[in-house]
Design a protein around this motif. Structure first.
Motif, PDB file in Angstrom:
ATOM      1  N   LEU A 169      13.836  31.371 -14.568  1.00 29.74           N
ATOM      2  CA  LEU A 169      13.743  32.776 -14.169  1.00 29.74           C
ATOM      3  C   LEU A 169      14.808  33.101 -13.132  1.00 29.74           C
ATOM      4  O   LEU A 169      14.525  33.657 -12.072  1.00 29.74           O
ATOM      5  N   GLY A 170      16.046  32.757 -13.476  1.00 30.89           N
ATOM      6  CA  GLY A 170      17.157  33.002 -12.569  1.00 30.89           C
ATOM      7  C   GLY A 170      18.013  34.163 -13.024  1.00 30.89           C
ATOM      8  O   GLY A 170      17.741  34.822 -14.033  1.00 30.89           O
TER       9      GLY A 170
ATOM     10  N   PRO B  27      14.706  36.551  -6.702  1.00 30.68           N
ATOM     11  CA  PRO B  27      13.931  37.554  -5.965  1.00 30.68           C
ATOM     12  C   PRO B  27      14.009  38.964  -6.555  1.00 30.68           C
ATOM     13  O   PRO B  27      13.037  39.719  -6.471  1.00 30.68           O
ATOM     14  N   ASN B  28      15.137  39.321  -7.160  1.00 30.30           N
ATOM     15  CA  ASN B  28      15.282  40.665  -7.708  1.00 30.30           C
ATOM     16  C   ASN B  28      14.353  40.938  -8.891  1.00 30.30           C
ATOM     17  O   ASN B  28      14.169  42.091  -9.285  1.00 30.30           O
TER      18      ASN B  28
ATOM     19  N   LYS C 144      12.541  28.963   2.736  1.00 28.78           N
ATOM     20  CA  LYS C 144      13.203  29.462   1.531  1.00 28.78           C
ATOM     21  C   LYS C 144      12.391  30.526   0.819  1.00 28.78           C
ATOM     22  O   LYS C 144      12.932  31.265  -0.018  1.00 28.78           O
ATOM     23  N   ASN C 145      11.086  30.630   1.123  1.00 29.59           N
ATOM     24  CA  ASN C 145      10.236  31.606   0.444  1.00 29.59           C
ATOM     25  C   ASN C 145      10.175  32.952   1.160  1.00 29.59           C
ATOM     26  O   ASN C 145       9.530  33.881   0.676  1.00 29.59           O
ATOM     27  N   ALA C 146      10.833  33.074   2.298  1.00 33.95           N
ATOM     28  CA  ALA C 146      10.730  34.304   3.080  1.00 33.95           C
ATOM     29  C   ALA C 146      11.198  35.522   2.287  1.00 33.95           C
ATOM     30  O   ALA C 146      10.571  36.587   2.319  1.00 33.95           O
ATOM     31  N   ALA C 147      12.296  35.358   1.542  1.00 31.64           N
ATOM     32  CA  ALA C 147      12.820  36.495   0.766  1.00 31.64           C
ATOM     33  C   ALA C 147      11.845  36.893  -0.335  1.00 31.64           C
ATOM     34  O   ALA C 147      11.649  38.084  -0.593  1.00 31.64           O
ATOM     35  N   LEU C 148      11.228  35.910  -0.984  1.00 26.62           N
ATOM     36  CA  LEU C 148      10.245  36.219  -2.016  1.00 26.62           C
ATOM     37  C   LEU C 148       9.076  36.988  -1.425  1.00 26.62           C
ATOM     38  O   LEU C 148       8.589  37.965  -1.993  1.00 26.62           O
ATOM     39  N   PHE C 149       8.603  36.523  -0.277  1.00 26.22           N
ATOM     40  CA  PHE C 149       7.440  37.139   0.350  1.00 26.22           C
ATOM     41  C   PHE C 149       7.726  38.582   0.740  1.00 26.22           C
ATOM     42  O   PHE C 149       6.898  39.474   0.547  1.00 26.22           O
ATOM     43  N   ARG C 150       8.930  38.825   1.269  1.00 25.68           N
ATOM     44  CA  ARG C 150       9.271  40.182   1.700  1.00 25.68           C
ATOM     45  C   ARG C 150       9.356  41.136   0.512  1.00 25.68           C
ATOM     46  O   ARG C 150       9.022  42.313   0.619  1.00 25.68           O
ATOM     47  N   ARG C 151       9.825  40.655  -0.627  1.00 21.95           N
ATOM     48  CA  ARG C 151      10.019  41.516  -1.783  1.00 21.95           C
ATOM     49  C   ARG C 151       8.752  41.700  -2.611  1.00 21.95           C
ATOM     50  O   ARG C 151       8.667  42.614  -3.426  1.00 21.95           O
TER      51      ARG C 151
END
Length: 256
Positions: A99-100, A140-141, A164-171
């Motif tokens: 899923l990239g 993330p997108n 590394k999961n911070a961006a996923l969590f924010r989105r």
């Protein structure tokens, strides 16, 4: 090191939570299920013995009615969407990722939609709208598309809102319910990790928990060695009856 000394830190951590009047929510996620196998039967029998619910991350493209029939009588087993075919589309030299951003967005979203529909149809009594990305990686997108498909939660590996999961969590516009403790030594023996190290990771997660946090245990039944089975049996034995531990179905974590 004796077995008692290996496991005592976990007992002590749970005892501290009990003294504080708290209960720790554990959940079990097992990846890469496709069909009934001896290894899967062993996992199902083990979880049933200790009344531990489990979430199977099932690969939609490769599963069929055989697994659905096997799970029919198990109301404590849930089925989550494990990507589509567990095929990496990353070029050589990059980490595996299905899923990239290596393919058009529409192609990835359509595969996820197909996986959601297929598993919801095959496992109507067990299906949960949870996405488990293969290799715990997702661009993330793409996360903003998940609610439009019907997903209500996402699960990768590691602390939900840091590293590394911070961006996923924010989105994420859906819940993020991760696993935090992996039993497998993927970079070394590809068997079970040292039991004391796994216990230490579990204790560390318990001590870091804030309100609403969980301890997610990650397994892969198809590649377990005897040491993994021994670890899980002892883990369930120490936790399932402890008043400060509660093994949860992931749907309850999504709904709360």
């Amino acid at each position: 090191m004796t077995a008692a000394s290996i496991w005592q830190p976990l007992v002590d951590a749970l005892d501290r939570r009990r003294t504080a009047g708290e209960v720790v929510d554990f959940w079990l996620r097992d990846d890469d299920a496709i069909e009934p196998t001896g290894a899967l039967n062993r996992l199902l029998e083990l979880t049933e013995r200790f009344s531990v619910p489990a979430t199977l991350a099932v690969i939609p493209a490769h599963t069929d009615e055989r697994l659905s029939d096997r799970l029919r009588a198990r109301g404590d087993i849930e089925v989550a969407v494990h990507g589509w075919s567990h095929q990496s589309h990353a070029p050589a030299g990059e980490k595996n990722q299905e899923l990239g951003a290596h393919r058009p967005r529409e192609a990835v979203v359509e595969e996820l939609r197909s996986g959601f529909v297929r598993l919801a149809g095959l496992y109507p009594a067990h299906f949960v709208p949870l996405l488990v990305p293969p290799w715990n990686r997702i661009e993330p997108n793409f996360i903003g598309e998940l609610p439009t498909i019907g997903f209500r939660a996402l699960s990768v590996f590691g602390p939900e809102a840091s590293g590394k999961n911070a961006a996923l969590f924010r989105r994420a516009e859906i819940k993020v319910i991760n696993t935090h403790v992996d039993v497998m030594d993927w970079r070394g023996t590809r068997g079970c990790r040292d039991h004391a190290a796994i216990v230490a990771d579990t204790v560390r997660r318990i001590d870091q928990l804030g309100e609403g946090g969980t301890v997610g245990i990650l397994t892969h039944h198809l590649v377990h060695d005897e040491s993994v089975w021994a670890f899980l049996s002892t883990l369930f034995e120490f936790t399932a009856a402890h008043p400060a531990c509660r093994w949860r179905k992931v749907v309850d974590l999504i709904d709360r």
